[in-house]
Design a protein around this motif. Sequence first.
Motif, mmCIF file in Angstrom:
data_model
loop_
_atom_site.group_PDB
_atom_site.id
_atom_site.type_symbol
_atom_site.label_atom_id
_atom_site.label_comp_id
_atom_site.label_asym_id
_atom_site.label_seq_id
_atom_site.Cartn_x
_atom_site.Cartn_y
_atom_site.Cartn_z
ATOM 1 N N GLN A 1 -41.105 -26.596 8.368
ATOM 2 C CA GLN A 1 -39.771 -25.991 8.413
ATOM 3 C C GLN A 1 -38.767 -26.863 9.181
ATOM 4 N N HIS B 1 -35.768 -25.320 -3.981
ATOM 5 C CA HIS B 1 -35.561 -23.897 -3.664
ATOM 6 C C HIS B 1 -35.842 -23.073 -4.910
ATOM 7 N N TYR C 1 -40.907 -22.273 -0.028
ATOM 8 C CA TYR C 1 -39.638 -21.556 -0.134
ATOM 9 C C TYR C 1 -39.886 -20.054 -0.222
ATOM 10 N N LYS C 2 -40.795 -19.675 -1.078
ATOM 11 C CA LYS C 2 -41.131 -18.259 -1.290
ATOM 12 C C LYS C 2 -41.589 -17.623 0.018
ATOM 13 N N ASP C 3 -42.445 -18.348 0.768
ATOM 14 C CA ASP C 3 -42.994 -17.780 1.994
ATOM 15 C C ASP C 3 -42.149 -18.062 3.221
ATOM 16 N N GLY C 4 -40.973 -18.607 2.993
ATOM 17 C CA GLY C 4 -40.024 -18.712 4.093
ATOM 18 C C GLY C 4 -40.265 -19.819 5.099
ATOM 19 N N GLU D 1 -35.535 -26.597 6.899
ATOM 20 C CA GLU D 1 -34.219 -26.134 7.347
ATOM 21 C C GLU D 1 -33.278 -27.316 7.565
#
Lengths: 438, 438, 438, 438
Positions: C27, C129, C136-139, C143
């Motif tokens: 991230q 994305h 992306y799906k799991d956040g 960033e």
Amino acid sequence: MEIKQKIAVLVDGMRNKIVERRRDFHQHPETGWTEFRTAAFVAETLSVLGYDVKTGTDAVKESAMMGVPTAEILKAAQERALTEGAVRGWVEKMTGGRTGIVAVMRFSDTGPMVGLRFDMDANDVSECHEATHRPYKDGFSSEHANAMHACGHDGHTAVGLAVAEILAELKDELHGSVKLIFQPAEEGVRGARAMVENGDVDDVDYMLGAHLGFKMQKTGRIACNVTGFLATSKYDAYFTGVPAHAGAAPEKGRNALLAAACAALNLHAISRHSAGASRINVGRLDAGSGRNVIGDKALLRLETRGATSKINVYMEEEALRILKAAALMYDVEVDIKKTGGAAGGSNSPELAQYLQDEAESLGIFDEVIGTCDFGASEDFSYFMERVQQNGGEAAYMMIGAGLAAGHHDSHFDFDEEALLYAARILTVSAVGLLVGKR
Amino acid sequence: MEIKQKIAVLVDGMRNKIVERRRDFHQHPETGWTEFRTAAFVAETLSVLGYDVKTGTDAVKESAMMGVPTAEILKAAQERALTEGAVRGWVEKMTGGRTGIVAVMRFSDTGPMVGLRFDMDANDVSECHEATHRPYKDGFSSEHANAMHACGHDGHTAVGLAVAEILAELKDELHGSVKLIFQPAEEGVRGARAMVENGDVDDVDYMLGAHLGFKMQKTGRIACNVTGFLATSKYDAYFTGVPAHAGAAPEKGRNALLAAACAALNLHAISRHSAGASRINVGRLDAGSGRNVIGDKALLRLETRGATSKINVYMEEEALRILKAAALMYDVEVDIKKTGGAAGGSNSPELAQYLQDEAESLGIFDEVIGTCDFGASEDFSYFMERVQQNGGEAAYMMIGAGLAAGHHDSHFDFDEEALLYAARILTVSAVGLLVGKR
Amino acid sequence: MEIKQKIAVLVDGMRNKIVERRRDFHQHPETGWTEFRTAAFVAETLSVLGYDVKTGTDAVKESAMMGVPTAEILKAAQERALTEGAVRGWVEKMTGGRTGIVAVMRFSDTGPMVGLRFDMDANDVSECHEATHRPYKDGFSSEHANAMHACGHDGHTAVGLAVAEILAELKDELHGSVKLIFQPAEEGVRGARAMVENGDVDDVDYMLGAHLGFKMQKTGRIACNVTGFLATSKYDAYFTGVPAHAGAAPEKGRNALLAAACAALNLHAISRHSAGASRINVGRLDAGSGRNVIGDKALLRLETRGATSKINVYMEEEALRILKAAALMYDVEVDIKKTGGAAGGSNSPELAQYLQDEAESLGIFDEVIGTCDFGASEDFSYFMERVQQNGGEAAYMMIGAGLAAGHHDSHFDFDEEALLYAARILTVSAVGLLVGKR
Amino acid sequence: MEIKQKIAVLVDGMRNKIVERRRDFHQHPETGWTEFRTAAFVAETLSVLGYDVKTGTDAVKESAMMGVPTAEILKAAQERALTEGAVRGWVEKMTGGRTGIVAVMRFSDTGPMVGLRFDMDANDVSECHEATHRPYKDGFSSEHANAMHACGHDGHTAVGLAVAEILAELKDELHGSVKLIFQPAEEGVRGARAMVENGDVDDVDYMLGAHLGFKMQKTGRIACNVTGFLATSKYDAYFTGVPAHAGAAPEKGRNALLAAACAALNLHAISRHSAGASRINVGRLDAGSGRNVIGDKALLRLETRGATSKINVYMEEEALRILKAAALMYDVEVDIKKTGGAAGGSNSPELAQYLQDEAESLGIFDEVIGTCDFGASEDFSYFMERVQQNGGEAAYMMIGAGLAAGHHDSHFDFDEEALLYAARILTVSAVGLLVGKR
């Protein structure tokens, strides 16, 4: 007496004959496709020994001959051969440079076909005339201008005839058949293709070849597992443009000199191949006429190579496209001629092992080398490739020979003792195959 | 009798002598810097006429000689000249190819110095031996292998001697001085610089030159205002690298062939010049040896040109840098030799006008052309440039002559009537200047 | 409980921690030389575990850093790291991009020094994305603009921390010392040299490294004998000439565009090397400005490679000379910057065999591959080369991982199960060496 | 009152209107083919004055438009024009960038057709925002990003409208007809061809054009005999190959970068033309992506020029062939787009003399220059060439204007007094032709 011992005795007995023949060939060298005298002598000799001999259109496929001299040169060489005592009947069969010979002796209806290949041509070299050069000192140096046996093919041919004679002698003890290939135009890798494409080795089960010297420059040494024959192709590209006065009207020219220069640079920029070694060389570029004339003619001599035939094909295709593009770039014509070629490849491992065992058991070699990476090109590879493709085995030996100078040098000469080693190992190997040792 | 009329009579009287001399020169052609026989004859003749004759190191600056043959060639030519009857004393003075001649006759202590330049060298051409070729048919074709007067300089020299003789004849009527320049090696624009840099025309007020034929290929025509001499420089670049086997160890080579190819392309990419015509030509590229050897030698013959000397200097500087960069590119050596050169320029307008007036008033020319744009190079331009730089005037005439074939062609021959036109206009023009018409 | 079993248990117990850390790094990806947050976290964690931790000028030799971003970029990245929670003390030590870490734990006074290397940097890629892209799906997708862990170094760092923790846990059972190298800037092969030249592995006896995925794109597969690391060098060449109007005064320009084009062609024409694979690539060429302006700027990005460091040095030397020659060719300046590099080489065979044995005996791998020919470049090779030169052994493993997309792709993701395999084999291998199995 | 005096009074009376319009255009610059607001204003104004106004497909031949922006850009510009107050009816007719205008007023059934051409487009330049830059200081600098009237076409358009208004005012005193051409996309020489090929000037007897500044950078100076328009062609070549990893499989790539580099070098090596100046420039080369990827894309922006259209055609044909050959050389595709072009040529001498006489007799110019060698390209030449080919006469004036900085510079501005000089000489010249002075 055991057969190997017989062979030893027979080879020893032929010592003088082998050396004399080698010296006779040396004195009368014939370059690629003009081996009329040599080949006629071979044909006549083998015929007398009882071989079934084919030559001319029966042995050589004309459309596959590469780098053939002009008709004038061929004609003159043919006449010279007659003058020098060649048998007319054979020479006439060879018209057009078709000097290859295929000689077969059948020992039994069954059993393997064993092929042996010997090359006969000389180099475009003028032999040196120095007192220290043995062929000159001993009076057997080249009598032909700009031709010299500077690679040892004179020895190969003499050895081939000895092998032929011994096999004929031993014929009652052998099975299967032997096929002797005497090949023209190995220099420039021009000759093998025309015999292979004629189908000359299509029925061969075991194919043997050899070279004196090269990477084994000491008599008594031998390498039986030769690998890394580089596949190669040779091309001549002739560019033709339009001349013009460089001061008064340069725009009216079509610049063949620049087309060739552009081709040379871009040929050398052909991408490397990830599957193995690739090579490109433009070895010669001759272009233009006067300083103040737009160059309207150019000749480029090049070669490609590859660790495998496939890589060489890649190089070849790139090269041909680049030559055409360079012509388009300068709006000139290009005429491309293939002048030579050889396949890639390596000895069949089992056959190589067999040869190595024979060499070791013979007890005459000081040093039997394992694998020898060739790293160069020899058109024996075409025979090898064809036989291997048909499920047979093929192998090439390097038979050590002390050398006076490197191959293709005008001072080249080799230790004639090596001829006996060559005759021994080749005969023994062939005989072993013909008595079913494998 | 008016002086112009005298000249007419004198020229007519020399008709046979002029033609015979031209034919003798034609039969014994000597290429650039080997004009020993021709020059010795000129020197001897002028000396007898009373001229103060200089040759050898007195006339030619060795360090400025360009494109000189090897010592062997010079020596052989010198010996041939002696064999063919040249006066030994003159020939020996010319050792090293210094065959230029400067001959002065002083008519009065004051008055102008009038220079006339004639070129003496032949071409590297083998004269044709066809029945239709007059010099061959009439038995005065070249006796020297690979040498022929295929540009008319034989005629120029014969005319020069006639002019010299007539001026000597008229000497009591003239003022000032005349300086006759007989120049070697005009072909390849090699010879003028060595005379100009020797100071041979530093004291000349009016400089005249002429060519038979060229853009005036009809007897009876003449152009007196020649403009647009292209400045030019000629270079030979020898690249030397290191050979290597292209299959076994290409990385060990240093590729002179590619250096030359790279140079050729980039030379032709020299930027155009906005101030006028520029030219570049690589007319010859010979590189490499065997197909399978990294090419270790290359020779590139090139020339630059410019509408002005300044533009040519720009081209030259670019070219020299590019040759060095190409050598660096392939890590090879380059040795660059300047083999020729000429300045740019145009006739001095006033002198051109004077010549045109004289040509018209003579009444022998059918057609007097105004301005003739040369568009090529002639090293008379060096004499012209030097004289103009010193505040003098210079002009070059094209004197019409019917031609059998183009200049430099093995069938070249010209209408010998043109020799008389040339002798007339040159003598009349010089005399006019020497009697103070301008 | 046997030590291998303990390791199994410990790794299992860290499963969540490993995955969480990997996702946190994912991230917050940091590209080469800007790994301030990642490295500070590593330093802090290892320090807490009892390692002696060095970073900044103690770990990285500034003069050997290659391809370092501008001061502005470094500064911004440093500030971002602080904003994102990095410990200020560590971050400040790393000023200037010196984000490499060397952490040592000494288990006994004698015994071997075992080195392990992990790389930390992300790629210059914008993460996708799309709903199907798990990060992306799991956040936990990137960033940071234009930065993404698209090569798996996030996993490498997480695994390295797990190995560190387990070794610390087992410290009473071990002999010798362990040295953990967390390396910045592996992408572009820029970072290793600065740590190697700092002497970071000069005392290492066994050096281990690993990569997830790559040629082993299936979880449960492993290759322990990686050979054929290509040596490589990366260069940027900036050519600077002089602009000019292409219509009005082209001769006033100095053409950087043509210099770069000329360099590109001639670079690709560098001769093949007979000792093994060589490569050259100009991957980027950006030159010129307006169509009607002589191009005064050009940038060329290139790389060389070689099967061995020696071949690469040959390619490098050729390339550097060619760049200079191209500049000379067009009279422009060239400024050449080395932006990356790696050595050639192969795993030490004995150490590779040891790893293979361990992998097989572990029983968790479905497939243990013998030799894997890498055919690409990784700057772990610098560590390998240095340790091998000092008489030590080094080896690199490819640890299989199922991939969502290829390395460097914006859709890249890997099967996190592979992290556990990596932690297991690396810890077990290191421990084996530290308990004296070799 | 004599008609010239009337014109003087009328021009003076329009001073404010001319300046205000120029400033309004300056504030709303529109680059080539997006002159929707400007052209709509011109169309509306001329229509109100009584001219028969054509635009869109009636004035511009779509297939001959060169260098047209994308549909998105055109659409956005169209919408912006509406937002900025353009009359919707006119803007809609111009969809697709067909913003050229042809406006005719017929004074009598017989008499000549006099054409005047004005160009309307702005440059791709961001206007400077410095206090010393008058347009910025006085609040009329560009409101459009990356667009600026940096060549004076804002002034040309304002002058054109003034000329139109005065001619309309004087219509009862005139014979024949006037045809006003307001041309889009002169920058990049993209627009004229589409109007010429639409036949817009096929009925014109006298064609006039003008430029402010350029080689006359002083208000009050004028040149009426402009010669040496260089013919030119502009091309973009897009090469497309195949990417491949430069280390792992370089032979799988098809190298567009090298194709472009090869093209660039060989384009610059196009032979000089003996008939006059020729030019070639590759001004931009952008190729490749990553350093380690065989470059699969390349863009090359180039232009050719010639002293005559014929020479330019020669350059163009050479260039197109070379681009294709370079693509073939590297087995890539090339897509070539013509983005601009202009003819060569010179003013008609008689018309130039007429203009010079008018300029001198007006008494307002300090300096009337004789011949002005343009040495650059302007697509007015297309109109000139067509009219001259049809037997008419055409001429172009350079009307002096003090400049704040060079054309195309972000600091460009001109002395607005020059607008009045331009309006005067253009109106007077046109009126003279319309009252039969020639």
